[in-house]
Each structure stands twice: as C-alpha cells, then as structure tokens.
Write an enzyme that holds these catalytic residues in place. Structure first.
Site, short mmCIF file in Angstrom:
data_model
loop_
_atom_site.label_atom_id
_atom_site.label_comp_id
_atom_site.label_asym_id
_atom_site.label_seq_id
_atom_site.Cartn_x
_atom_site.Cartn_y
_atom_site.Cartn_z
N ASP A 344 8.63 18.91 -8.28
CA ASP A 344 9.03 17.51 -8.27
C ASP A 344 10.19 17.38 -7.28
O ASP A 344 10.69 18.39 -6.75
CB ASP A 344 9.44 17.04 -9.67
CG ASP A 344 9.25 15.54 -9.87
OD1 ASP A 344 8.32 15.14 -10.60
OD2 ASP A 344 10.04 14.75 -9.28
N VAL A 401 1.85 12.59 -7.96
CA VAL A 401 3.08 11.83 -7.73
C VAL A 401 2.77 10.36 -7.93
O VAL A 401 1.65 9.99 -8.27
CB VAL A 401 3.69 12.10 -6.31
CG1 VAL A 401 3.92 13.58 -6.09
CG2 VAL A 401 2.83 11.53 -5.21
N GLU A 403 1.84 6.43 -7.96
CA GLU A 403 0.62 5.80 -7.44
C GLU A 403 0.98 4.87 -6.27
O GLU A 403 1.04 3.65 -6.41
CB GLU A 403 -0.07 5.03 -8.57
CG GLU A 403 -1.42 4.44 -8.22
CD GLU A 403 -2.55 5.46 -8.15
OE1 GLU A 403 -2.28 6.66 -8.20
OE2 GLU A 403 -3.70 5.03 -8.01
N LYS A 408 1.69 9.13 -1.28
CA LYS A 408 0.67 10.15 -1.46
C LYS A 408 0.24 10.73 -0.12
O LYS A 408 0.12 11.95 0.03
CB LYS A 408 -0.54 9.58 -2.21
CG LYS A 408 -0.27 9.39 -3.71
CD LYS A 408 -1.56 9.29 -4.49
CE LYS A 408 -1.34 8.84 -5.93
NZ LYS A 408 -0.94 9.86 -6.88
N HIS A 451 -9.36 13.34 -11.29
CA HIS A 451 -8.76 12.28 -12.10
C HIS A 451 -8.75 12.66 -13.58
O HIS A 451 -9.78 12.63 -14.25
CB HIS A 451 -9.52 10.97 -11.87
CG HIS A 451 -8.93 9.81 -12.60
ND1 HIS A 451 -9.70 8.84 -13.20
CD2 HIS A 451 -7.64 9.48 -12.84
CE1 HIS A 451 -8.90 7.96 -13.77
NE2 HIS A 451 -7.66 8.32 -13.58
N1 NAD Z 1 -0.12 7.63 -16.44
C1 NAD Z 1 -1.42 7.52 -16.57
O1 NAD Z 1 -1.94 7.04 -17.58
C2 NAD Z 1 -2.32 8.03 -15.48
C3 NAD Z 1 -3.64 8.35 -15.77
C4 NAD Z 1 -4.44 8.89 -14.76
C5 NAD Z 1 -3.93 9.04 -13.50
N2 NAD Z 1 -2.64 8.69 -13.24
C6 NAD Z 1 -2.13 8.91 -11.88
O2 NAD Z 1 -1.35 10.08 -11.88
C7 NAD Z 1 -0.30 9.94 -10.89
C8 NAD Z 1 1.04 10.18 -11.55
O3 NAD Z 1 1.21 9.23 -12.57
P1 NAD Z 1 2.32 9.39 -13.69
O4 NAD Z 1 2.01 8.38 -14.72
O5 NAD Z 1 2.42 10.81 -14.07
O6 NAD Z 1 3.62 8.95 -12.91
P2 NAD Z 1 5.14 9.29 -13.21
O7 NAD Z 1 5.91 8.22 -12.60
O8 NAD Z 1 5.32 9.61 -14.65
O9 NAD Z 1 5.38 10.64 -12.41
C9 NAD Z 1 5.41 10.73 -11.03
C10 NAD Z 1 6.27 11.92 -10.68
O10 NAD Z 1 6.14 12.19 -9.30
C11 NAD Z 1 7.40 12.59 -8.83
N3 NAD Z 1 7.42 12.49 -7.38
C12 NAD Z 1 7.57 11.40 -6.61
N4 NAD Z 1 7.51 11.76 -5.30
C13 NAD Z 1 7.29 13.09 -5.28
C14 NAD Z 1 7.17 14.05 -4.24
N5 NAD Z 1 7.24 13.69 -2.96
N6 NAD Z 1 6.96 15.33 -4.58
C15 NAD Z 1 6.90 15.70 -5.87
N7 NAD Z 1 7.06 14.84 -6.87
C16 NAD Z 1 7.25 13.56 -6.59
C17 NAD Z 1 8.38 11.69 -9.54
O11 NAD Z 1 9.69 12.20 -9.54
C18 NAD Z 1 7.76 11.67 -10.93
O12 NAD Z 1 8.25 12.76 -11.70
C19 NAD Z 1 -0.49 8.57 -10.30
O13 NAD Z 1 -1.25 8.68 -9.15
C20 NAD Z 1 -1.25 7.81 -11.38
O14 NAD Z 1 -1.99 6.76 -10.88
C21 NAD Z 1 -1.82 8.21 -14.19
#
Ligand code: NAD
Length: 714
Positions: A344, A401, A403, A408, A451
């Site tokens: 992270d 990371v 969305e 990305k 996914h």
């Molecule tokens: N939350 C859900 O229900 C869900 C379900 C399926 C898919 N997703 C997808 O999963 C992905 C993450 O979602 P989330 O809910 O875990 O988000 P989140 O905000 O909880 O976590 C994102 C993490 O990415 C980190 N981050 C940001 N930039 C970064 C970088 N350059 N390198 C490394 N880390 C970095 C942030 O610090 C954070 O810890 C998204 O693409 C989202 O669409 C989410």
C-alpha cells in the site's frame, strides 16, 4: 469370479465369505445410477442362491465408497409422474431389501465418502466398518428431495430418531470418529486393514459372538419410542426444522413428518411412505432447481479443471492496496497457503489490512477451527510492504487500489516494471473495462480482471475477465489462483460491470423506478426477501455502499445509455448527495447501530422519507407480484443480453454467477432458470406492461424468438 459386470465384481473369499466390489467402469468414483443398479439386479439372485456364510460390500475406488446416486440422472427421473416415481423407487427398495434380507450376515467397508444413496446401500448391511477417511451422510435435502432408498427408515432405527432427524435435515457429512459415536459405523480401522476387519466381523457373526440377526431385526422393526417422548421430540423437531428451512425448502420438514409417521411401522410399510414422500418432493420446483444448481456447480468445476490442465500452481502472490478488498484477498491467499506481498502507499492502511486478517483468524481460533500455530503461520505468509522491492519473486499480482481509472492505469504500468516478464497482473476493478486498463501496459497479454466479491473470505465467486489482448495462459493462471484460494472462478468476456454487476444494476434500476412511482422501499425489501433474496434491494444498496453503487451506476449508464441511463434525478443521487453511504457510515436507506457482537443492526428513521419525497413522481398502487416483476424483469433481460453478447457461453454460467456472486435464491436456480419456469411467452406479456419505463423492460429479439417458439434457456 462369480460375477463381473461394468459396476460390480462378486468373488468368493476364504471361510465361504463373499466380496462384492463396487468399481464403476471408466469412472474415478462410484455413483449409483442406471449402470450400477442394473448390475445389482443381476447379482441379487446369485447372492440369494449361494451357500455363502457372509457378505462384504466394498469399493474398488481409492477415492471412496459411493458418492451417492447419480445426480446427472435426476432431472430425467423428475420428469416421471409421481406414480412412475413411486414404482421406480419401489423397485430399488426391493433390490436393497434383498441385500438386507440375505440369509447370512453382511458388512460394508466404507473407505471414504458414502453419501446419499451410497450411504443408504451401506445401511442395508448388518454392520459398517469405516477407515479414518470415511465420511457418511444423507445430504438429499440439499437437493430438495429426501433420502428415497431407505435412509429415513434405516437410519432412525439404527442411531435413533432424534439423531437421524438431525443428520437428514441438516444434510451434513459426518467423519469416521463422529459416525462411530452415533453408531452409524461399528468400527474404524486403517484403510489397509478394512478387508481383514470385515472378515473378522463376519467370522464373529458365524461363531455367535455377534448377534447379527438381532441387529438386522432392529432396522426392520418399528422404532422403540414411548408415546410422550415421540410426540415431544417430533413436534419440537418439526417446529425447528420448518423455521430453519423456510417455506421455500419443503424437503427437510417432509423428512421429519415421514420419520414420525413411519415410527410405528415395519420396514416395508415405512419404505412405502418414504417412496411417496420422495415422489412428492421430486416433483417440486425446488428440487428441480436445487439439482440444477448442483449440476451447475459440477459444470463450473469441470470447466476450471479443463482450463488449468497444464497450469502450475501460483507459488507466491502479491496484492496492491491493503483496503477492504486488498486486505481480504491477501488474507484469503495466505490462509490458502499461498504467501503474498501486500503493498500500500500508507502504513496505516497496511496496519488495517493486517488487523483485519488477525480479526478473522481470531474468530476461527475462538471457534476452534484453527490452532494458534496455524494462525501464526497464516499471518507470517502476509508480508506488508510500502515498496516493490520483492515483487520480482511474485508470479501473480492482484491490483486492488481505489476505483479510479487514472490511478489504476498508473499503478499497473508501474508494477509491470517490477515483476518478472511472465508474471500475471490482474485488476480487481468492479467496473472499469479490462481492455481499457491494459492500454498502458507493455505486456497486455499478461493482464486480466479478477473480480472478487466483498467480503472476500465469504463470497465464493471470482469473475476472471478476459480483455481483448488477454492470453489464455493468463486466464488459466488466474483460474488456478482462484481455485487455490478455494473460490469458484467463472471466466467472462470484458464489458462494463462484467457479468454479475451488469445484471445487478438493471435490478437496482427497477428499484429506482419503483421509488419514483411512490412504492415504499421497506415494502420492496420485504417482498423481495419473501421472493427469496437474502436481503431486499434497499438493504443491499446499504451493504454495497451507496457511494459505490452511485459511481458504478454512472459507469453502467455511460456504457449502456439506451437502457441504463435515467431522465430524472434518482434516489441514489439524492442519498449520495446527502452522504448517506449505507452501512459504512451507518446512514443509508436504513440507519445502523452496532450490537454487542459488533454487527450492524438496521432500523428505520422516518426522516428518510423526507429525502425520498422529491424523487417520487407518481403514487401508483402495485401488488406484490407487480413489485417482483418490475424488479426481476430487468435482471432477466440483462442476463439474456449477457448470454447473447457472449459474455459467458452458457445459461448455467450466467445463473451460477448470480447465485455465487449475489445470493440469488438457490431454489429458483438463477435468473434464466427462473425465466424458464415462468415461461418466456408469459414474461413477454408482463414486460409489455412496463415498456413506458424504458428499454430495460424490452425483450431482445432473441427473447422474442424464444417466446414465439415456446423455447427455454435450459
Ligand atoms: N469494496 C467492495 O465491495 C469491492 C468489491 C469488489 C471490487 N472492489 C474493487 O476493489 C478495489 C479496491 O476497493 P476497496 O473497497 O478495497 O477500496 P479501499 O479504499 O478500501 O482500498 C484501496 C486501497 O488502495 C490503496 N492505494 C491507493 N493507491 C495505491 C497505490 N498506488 N499503491 C498501493 N495502494 C494504493 C489505498 O491506500 C487503500 O488502502 C476497487 O477497484 C473496487 O472497485 C471493491
């Protein structure tokens, strides 16, 4: 050799004992289907006419004893009338009774799984000896039916009605040591000692040490219960079982009812009742759908196996982002014994990710599901990091990371410079096109979507998304990694929302239109929960996160403007603007308070209706059935579109995606199976009532064709 057929071999052992070996030709496992039962019909007369002194029934497969009846034949059986089913069951019962009534003692050697019909055939024997690998049970109610080959008759007489009710209605499997405690097994010995143990049992029957005739009589006589005990335990069980199964799953309650009715009856009379109840359950829609789900699951396994035939397991993974999803994926990988790097940009996020993993492990520790050693081992397999320095060791990187397309794109091309040439990159994006995300990559063939669903450790589905340039080797590796993590992968072609979200959002849109028409969100939730969904759409939006849904909805509208855009301001926009993000900030359609266990409990604040008021355009009276139609039609139509657009290639994959990814009610087996069960012509007529709501409710030309020609998806 006294008999040598495609399923069974019968031979003479020493001491005039016979050995009947079940070894289904050309199969790695034994199942009781037409082939085996036909063989058995030929063997029974031989068994009856010999002067043998005992029978050993065993399996020729190292994989186990008998996995059960051949489920692939079930749907054909279900097409029979109830009367035909009763006749069919009666014939098999005659066969099984003949095995039970042989003029000499018998013993089954259970060297692994003995489930359903496989356990029922073992129950016809006087004794059952297991190896430590033995696993027995009667899981039929999971398929919407009841045990039909004597399970509800022999098991209660063997282990007692209370235990049998628990075994049958829970559909659980029992390991050797538990089965021994219940009395479902009479002994447990090492695998290589089974035959010797069988011979010893039979010898002890011969020399009078064991009273096998009494044993047999017990299985054939009425249950020994006093009247009050009987009424109390059966009535209590019925209440509990009916409440746990719910009205859409009638089989468990039916099982208790017939065990009760048959308690005072002899074996043959009890079997007749069981046959009737089996025939009844077999004709329910629930049974047809649950069997379809079972077959769907088998189909997905087969596809996965084919795809990964030549793929080596992932030895070391990496995850980018330690948020909700990244943390979850890291935990899942580590607990499946694939070490991961979890990267992270923020230390506090890494700590959060590690804490989440510890919390999940602690829960398992409390429930004694894992040992402290195992917990320490899992934790040590996650390496939190702020740098890419070890990424050269990882074969597979999952990006999770935020969305945001720009973020990305930049993260993906950055990580590509730190991994080996043949490492695979996968994005866990929920909405962004995989083809688009591959644009900045040097090796787009090594990139795909992966996914996962939230919460990762609980949700079984992983969509593997094939972008325009994704290679099949990449797909195979992603499928392999998902399998290693204990997930069910479905490979889908790229499109906005992929398979599951593309079908989910039209359903949410159906909800938005109902709100506009003045229908109460609580009522919609209640109706859809009664329909079978684990939660109604408003509650689901709160769980998904209204900010997330609002964002995804905009992407879907952009991708499919003809049917997923809105003319008016939607309830989602209003809630988003008011920062009612759902469970994550305790404010959504509902409001949430934590209970003692830290679980959010929902309640309604009437003030939320003030927020809804401005988006209500009409005040329309709708029936519950209309609510269901207005919610389900857009989902069915989009499911059909996914099939027509070849996002996946079979209706089974569409429906299994909805079951495993969304919790679609299993007793309806998925949107397309549900459409089939209503009938396309009837659905088309229904859809016409809602054309004023937009193209979301319009049948495609393929659907029209199916309706006109009276065809189905399955
Ligand atoms: N939350 C859900 O229900 C869900 C379900 C399926 C898919 N997703 C997808 O999963 C992905 C993450 O979602 P989330 O809910 O875990 O988000 P989140 O905000 O909880 O976590 C994102 C993490 O990415 C980190 N981050 C940001 N930039 C970064 C970088 N350059 N390198 C490394 N880390 C970095 C942030 O610090 C954070 O810890 C998204 O693409 C989202 O669409 C989410």
């Amino acid at each position: 050799m006294l008999y040598n057929g495609p399923s069974f071999r019968l031979e003479k052992l020493s001491h005039d004992f016979l050995k009947l070996t079940f070894d289904l030709i050309d199969q790695s496992t034994n199942v009781l289907g037409v082939t085996a039962l036909t063989d058995l019909e030929k063997i029974v007369p031989i068994l009856k006419s010999t002067d043998a002194k005992g029978l050993i029934l065993c399996s020729g497969k190292p994989s186990g004893f008998v996995f059960g009846a051949d489920v692939t034949e079930f749907l054909t059986h279900f097409k029979k009338t109830e009367e035909e089913l009763r006749v069919w069951i009666h014939q098999i019962n005659q066969l099984f009774n003949s095995l039970e009534d042989l003029p000499y003692p018998s013993v089954a050697l259970v060297n692994g799984f003995a489930l359903g019909g496989g356990f029922e055939i073992a129950l016809t024997m006087d004794y059952r000896i297991g190896s430590p690998k033995a696993t027995v049970g009667l899981p039929e109610t999971k398929l919407g039916i009841i045990p039909g080959w004597g399970g509800t008759v022999r098991l209660p007489r063997l282990i007692g009605a209370d235990h049998a009710i628990e075994w049958i209605t829970s559909a659980k499997y029992f390991k050797a040591d538990e089965a021994l405690k219940f009395g479902a097994l009479d002994g447990v010995v090492e695998d290589d000692k089974l035959i010797d143990a069988g011979i010893t049992f039979l010898s002890r029957c011969s020399n009078g040490d064991f009273d096998w005739k009494k044993r047999r009589e017990q299985k054939k006589s009425p249950l020994k219960l006093d009247r009050t005990e009987s009424i109390m335990s059966f009535e209590g069980a019925k209440g509990l079982v009916a409440a746990a199964a719910g009205p859409n799953y009638p089989a468990p309650l039916k099982a208790v009812e017939i065990i009760q009715k048959a308690a005072t009856l002899s074996r043959d009379e009890a079997l007749r009742l069981e046959g009737e109840a089996f025939a009844y359950c077999s004709k329910t829609k629930t049974a047809e759908c649950l069997v379809q789900v079972f077959l769907g699951d088998q189909y997905l396994k087969k596809v996965s196996k084919k795809i990964t035939k030549e793929t080596k397991p992932v030895g070391m993974g990496a995850v980018l982002g330690a948020g909700i999803m990244g943390g979850g994926i890291s935990y899942q990988s580590a607990s499946s014994n694939v070490p991961v790097l979890m990267k992270d940009i923020k230390t506090e996020q890494l700590n959060l990710g590690m804490n989440e993993a510890s919390k999940l492990l602690n829960k398992q520790l409390e429930r004694k599901k894992i040992t402290p050693d195992k917990m320490a081992q899992v934790i040590s397999q996650i390496t939190p990091t702020l740098s890419y320095s070890d990424f050269g060791n990882s074969e597979f990187v999952v990006e999770a990371v935020v969305e945001n397309e720009k973020v990305k794109l930049s993260v993906l091309s950055e990580v590509e410079n730190h991994v080996k040439e043949n490492a695979i990159l996968a994005s866990n994006t929920s909405t962004i096109s995989i083809t688009k995300l591959s644009k900045g990559l040097k090796r787009p063939e090594n990139f795909c979507g992966m996914h996962f669903f939230n919460p990762v450790h609980l949700m079984p589905l992983v969509e593997i998304i094939r972008g325009e340039k994704t290679s099949e080797t990449t797909i195979a590796k992603a499928v392999q990694y998902a399998n290693q993590m204990g997930k069910t992968p479905i490979v889908v072609n790229d499109c906005a929302g992929f398979l599951v979200n593309r079908i989910l959002f039209p359903y949410f849109n159906g909800f938005v239109f109902l709100i506009e028409d003045g229908v109460d969100f609580q009522r919609i939730d209640k109706v859809m929960e009664k329909f079978g969904w684990p939660m109604g759409p408003a509650y689901l939006l709160d769980v998904v996160g209204i900010d997330t849904a609002h964002h995804a909805s905009a992407i879907m509208a952009e991708a499919f403007p003809d049917r997923m855009g809105f003319k008016n301001k939607t309830i989602l926009e209003v809630m988003f603007e008011k920062k009612r993000f759902g469970q994550k900030n305790s404010l959504g359609f509902y409001e949430y308070e934590m209970d003692k266990k830290g679980k959010p409990v929902k309640k309604v604040n009437p003030e939320v209706y003030e927020l809804i008021k401005p988006v209500v355009k009409n005040k329309i009276e709708v029936t519950d059935d209309e609510i269901i139609m207005r919610m389900m039609l857009p989902m069915i139509i989009e499911a059909s579109r996914c099939l027509e657009d070849k996002i996946v290639s079979t209706p089974v994959e569409v429906d299994m995606g909805l079951l495993l990814g969304l919790g679609f009610p299993p007793f309806r087996a998925g949107a397309l199976k549900y459409a089939d069960s209503i009938g396309l012509e009837k659905l088309r007529a229904e859809s016409k009532k809602y054309h004023h709501l937009g193209r979301l409710y319009e049948f495609t030309s393929h659907m029209n064709e199916l309706a006109q020609t009276n065809k189905t998806y399955y």
